[in-house]
Design a protein around this motif. Sequence first.
Motif, PDB file in Angstrom:
ATOM      1  N   LEU A  20       0.813  -1.218   0.000  1.00  0.00           N
ATOM      2  CA  LEU A  20       0.000   0.000   0.000  1.00  0.00           C
ATOM      3  C   LEU A  20       0.847   1.269   0.000  1.00  0.00           C
ATOM      4  O   LEU A  20       0.343   2.346  -0.311  1.00  0.00           O
ATOM      5  CB  LEU A  20      -0.956   0.000   1.190  1.00  0.00           C
ATOM      6  CG  LEU A  20      -2.074  -1.041   1.119  1.00  0.00           C
ATOM      7  CD1 LEU A  20      -2.868  -1.063   2.410  1.00  0.00           C
ATOM      8  CD2 LEU A  20      -2.965  -0.785  -0.076  1.00  0.00           C
ATOM      9  N   GLN A  21       2.123   1.148   0.324  1.00  0.00           N
ATOM     10  CA  GLN A  21       3.035   2.293   0.297  1.00  0.00           C
ATOM     11  C   GLN A  21       3.497   2.607  -1.128  1.00  0.00           C
ATOM     12  O   GLN A  21       4.002   3.689  -1.402  1.00  0.00           O
ATOM     13  CB  GLN A  21       4.281   1.998   1.161  1.00  0.00           C
ATOM     14  CG  GLN A  21       3.994   1.651   2.597  1.00  0.00           C
ATOM     15  CD  GLN A  21       3.508   2.839   3.401  1.00  0.00           C
ATOM     16  OE1 GLN A  21       3.922   3.955   3.156  1.00  0.00           O
ATOM     17  NE2 GLN A  21       2.630   2.594   4.360  1.00  0.00           N
TER      18      GLN A  21
ATOM     19  N   PRO B  24       3.423   3.422  -5.216  1.00  0.00           N
ATOM     20  CA  PRO B  24       2.569   4.239  -6.086  1.00  0.00           C
ATOM     21  C   PRO B  24       1.538   3.348  -6.794  1.00  0.00           C
ATOM     22  O   PRO B  24       1.751   2.145  -6.962  1.00  0.00           O
ATOM     23  CB  PRO B  24       3.549   4.830  -7.108  1.00  0.00           C
ATOM     24  CG  PRO B  24       4.912   4.606  -6.563  1.00  0.00           C
ATOM     25  CD  PRO B  24       4.819   3.471  -5.601  1.00  0.00           C
ATOM     26  N   VAL B  25       0.453   3.950  -7.219  1.00  0.00           N
ATOM     27  CA  VAL B  25      -0.642   3.199  -7.835  1.00  0.00           C
ATOM     28  C   VAL B  25      -0.156   2.401  -9.052  1.00  0.00           C
ATOM     29  O   VAL B  25      -0.542   1.244  -9.240  1.00  0.00           O
ATOM     30  CB  VAL B  25      -1.800   4.145  -8.224  1.00  0.00           C
ATOM     31  CG1 VAL B  25      -2.857   3.415  -9.033  1.00  0.00           C
ATOM     32  CG2 VAL B  25      -2.411   4.759  -6.979  1.00  0.00           C
ATOM     33  N   SER B  26       0.686   2.995  -9.871  1.00  0.00           N
ATOM     34  CA  SER B  26       1.159   2.287 -11.073  1.00  0.00           C
ATOM     35  C   SER B  26       1.933   1.019 -10.701  1.00  0.00           C
ATOM     36  O   SER B  26       1.778  -0.016 -11.351  1.00  0.00           O
ATOM     37  CB  SER B  26       2.029   3.200 -11.933  1.00  0.00           C
ATOM     38  OG  SER B  26       3.176   3.621 -11.196  1.00  0.00           O
ATOM     39  N   ASP B  27       2.727   1.095  -9.650  1.00  0.00           N
ATOM     40  CA  ASP B  27       3.463  -0.095  -9.205  1.00  0.00           C
ATOM     41  C   ASP B  27       2.517  -1.147  -8.610  1.00  0.00           C
ATOM     42  O   ASP B  27       2.702  -2.340  -8.800  1.00  0.00           O
ATOM     43  CB  ASP B  27       4.525   0.262  -8.167  1.00  0.00           C
ATOM     44  CG  ASP B  27       5.694   1.034  -8.761  1.00  0.00           C
ATOM     45  OD1 ASP B  27       5.846   1.017 -10.005  1.00  0.00           O
ATOM     46  OD2 ASP B  27       6.447   1.648  -7.990  1.00  0.00           O
ATOM     47  N   ARG B  28       1.484  -0.674  -7.898  1.00  0.00           N
ATOM     48  CA  ARG B  28       0.507  -1.623  -7.348  1.00  0.00           C
ATOM     49  C   ARG B  28      -0.238  -2.333  -8.465  1.00  0.00           C
ATOM     50  O   ARG B  28      -0.521  -3.524  -8.367  1.00  0.00           O
ATOM     51  CB  ARG B  28      -0.466  -0.918  -6.407  1.00  0.00           C
ATOM     52  CG  ARG B  28       0.183  -0.597  -5.057  1.00  0.00           C
ATOM     53  CD  ARG B  28      -0.817  -0.052  -4.089  1.00  0.00           C
ATOM     54  NE  ARG B  28      -0.917   1.389  -4.311  1.00  0.00           N
ATOM     55  CZ  ARG B  28      -1.902   2.147  -3.882  1.00  0.00           C
ATOM     56  NH1 ARG B  28      -2.917   1.641  -3.227  1.00  0.00           N
ATOM     57  NH2 ARG B  28      -1.906   3.432  -4.118  1.00  0.00           N
ATOM     58  N   TRP B  29      -0.577  -1.614  -9.559  1.00  0.00           N
ATOM     59  CA  TRP B  29      -1.251  -2.250 -10.691  1.00  0.00           C
ATOM     60  C   TRP B  29      -0.361  -3.319 -11.306  1.00  0.00           C
ATOM     61  O   TRP B  29      -0.822  -4.401 -11.658  1.00  0.00           O
ATOM     62  CB  TRP B  29      -1.648  -1.223 -11.750  1.00  0.00           C
ATOM     63  CG  TRP B  29      -3.026  -0.665 -11.517  1.00  0.00           C
ATOM     64  CD1 TRP B  29      -3.353   0.612 -11.209  1.00  0.00           C
ATOM     65  CD2 TRP B  29      -4.261  -1.387 -11.559  1.00  0.00           C
ATOM     66  NE1 TRP B  29      -4.712   0.729 -11.050  1.00  0.00           N
ATOM     67  CE2 TRP B  29      -5.295  -0.483 -11.266  1.00  0.00           C
ATOM     68  CE3 TRP B  29      -4.595  -2.714 -11.817  1.00  0.00           C
ATOM     69  CZ2 TRP B  29      -6.630  -0.853 -11.228  1.00  0.00           C
ATOM     70  CZ3 TRP B  29      -5.937  -3.087 -11.778  1.00  0.00           C
ATOM     71  CH2 TRP B  29      -6.927  -2.159 -11.486  1.00  0.00           C
ATOM     72  N   ARG B  30       0.934  -3.014 -11.462  1.00  0.00           N
ATOM     73  CA  ARG B  30       1.855  -4.011 -12.018  1.00  0.00           C
ATOM     74  C   ARG B  30       1.942  -5.221 -11.091  1.00  0.00           C
ATOM     75  O   ARG B  30       1.993  -6.363 -11.545  1.00  0.00           O
ATOM     76  CB  ARG B  30       3.230  -3.403 -12.254  1.00  0.00           C
ATOM     77  CG  ARG B  30       3.297  -2.565 -13.516  1.00  0.00           C
ATOM     78  CD  ARG B  30       4.722  -2.267 -13.929  1.00  0.00           C
ATOM     79  NE  ARG B  30       5.434  -1.423 -12.987  1.00  0.00           N
ATOM     80  CZ  ARG B  30       5.418  -0.095 -12.996  1.00  0.00           C
ATOM     81  NH1 ARG B  30       4.735   0.544 -13.913  1.00  0.00           N
ATOM     82  NH2 ARG B  30       6.089   0.593 -12.103  1.00  0.00           N
TER      83      ARG B  30
ATOM     84  N   THR C 168      -6.917  -1.540 -15.976  1.00  0.00           N
ATOM     85  CA  THR C 168      -7.034  -0.262 -15.277  1.00  0.00           C
ATOM     86  C   THR C 168      -8.312   0.449 -15.701  1.00  0.00           C
ATOM     87  O   THR C 168      -9.069   0.936 -14.860  1.00  0.00           O
ATOM     88  CB  THR C 168      -5.812   0.635 -15.579  1.00  0.00           C
ATOM     89  OG1 THR C 168      -4.624  -0.067 -15.237  1.00  0.00           O
ATOM     90  CG2 THR C 168      -5.882   1.940 -14.814  1.00  0.00           C
TER      91      THR C 168
ATOM     92  N   TYR D  79     -11.360  -1.267 -14.234  1.00  0.00           N
ATOM     93  CA  TYR D  79     -11.543  -0.983 -12.810  1.00  0.00           C
ATOM     94  C   TYR D  79     -12.065   0.437 -12.615  1.00  0.00           C
ATOM     95  O   TYR D  79     -12.945   0.674 -11.779  1.00  0.00           O
ATOM     96  CB  TYR D  79     -10.232  -1.184 -12.058  1.00  0.00           C
ATOM     97  CG  TYR D  79     -10.383  -1.056 -10.569  1.00  0.00           C
ATOM     98  CD1 TYR D  79      -9.766  -0.038  -9.878  1.00  0.00           C
ATOM     99  CD2 TYR D  79     -11.175  -1.943  -9.844  1.00  0.00           C
ATOM    100  CE1 TYR D  79      -9.911   0.097  -8.507  1.00  0.00           C
ATOM    101  CE2 TYR D  79     -11.326  -1.823  -8.489  1.00  0.00           C
ATOM    102  CZ  TYR D  79     -10.691  -0.806  -7.823  1.00  0.00           C
ATOM    103  OH  TYR D  79     -10.847  -0.676  -6.469  1.00  0.00           O
ATOM    104  N   VAL D  80     -11.547   1.383 -13.367  1.00  0.00           N
ATOM    105  CA  VAL D  80     -12.033   2.758 -13.274  1.00  0.00           C
ATOM    106  C   VAL D  80     -13.509   2.805 -13.653  1.00  0.00           C
ATOM    107  O   VAL D  80     -14.317   3.454 -12.980  1.00  0.00           O
ATOM    108  CB  VAL D  80     -11.191   3.696 -14.169  1.00  0.00           C
ATOM    109  CG1 VAL D  80     -11.840   5.065 -14.301  1.00  0.00           C
ATOM    110  CG2 VAL D  80      -9.782   3.831 -13.609  1.00  0.00           C
TER     111      VAL D  80
END
Length: 80
Positions: free
Chosen positions: A11-12, A14-20, A68, A71-72
């Motif tokens: 959760l720390q 960035p969103v782009s890294d979490r998506w990957r 992505t 999900y949006v």
Amino acid sequence: MTLHELQNQALQLPVSDRWRLVQSLLSSIQQETLSFSSANPSMNSLTDLDPWTQSLIGAISLSAGDPTESYVNYLEEKYN
């Protein structure tokens, strides 16, 4: 490292890294599930599933589009 610690660290990011990370985990799960069901033919029989579980089959449809964007779109529909 515990699952809770791993979740907190994820959760720390960035969103782009979490998506990957999500895409990588999903791909891994799909590959393991596919290889497990191929190795175990009885897993392919849907009639062995509980009737409630059988009723869920097909309830979720995955589009071939961008996850992505999907999900949006889901969030927009849910919160609008």
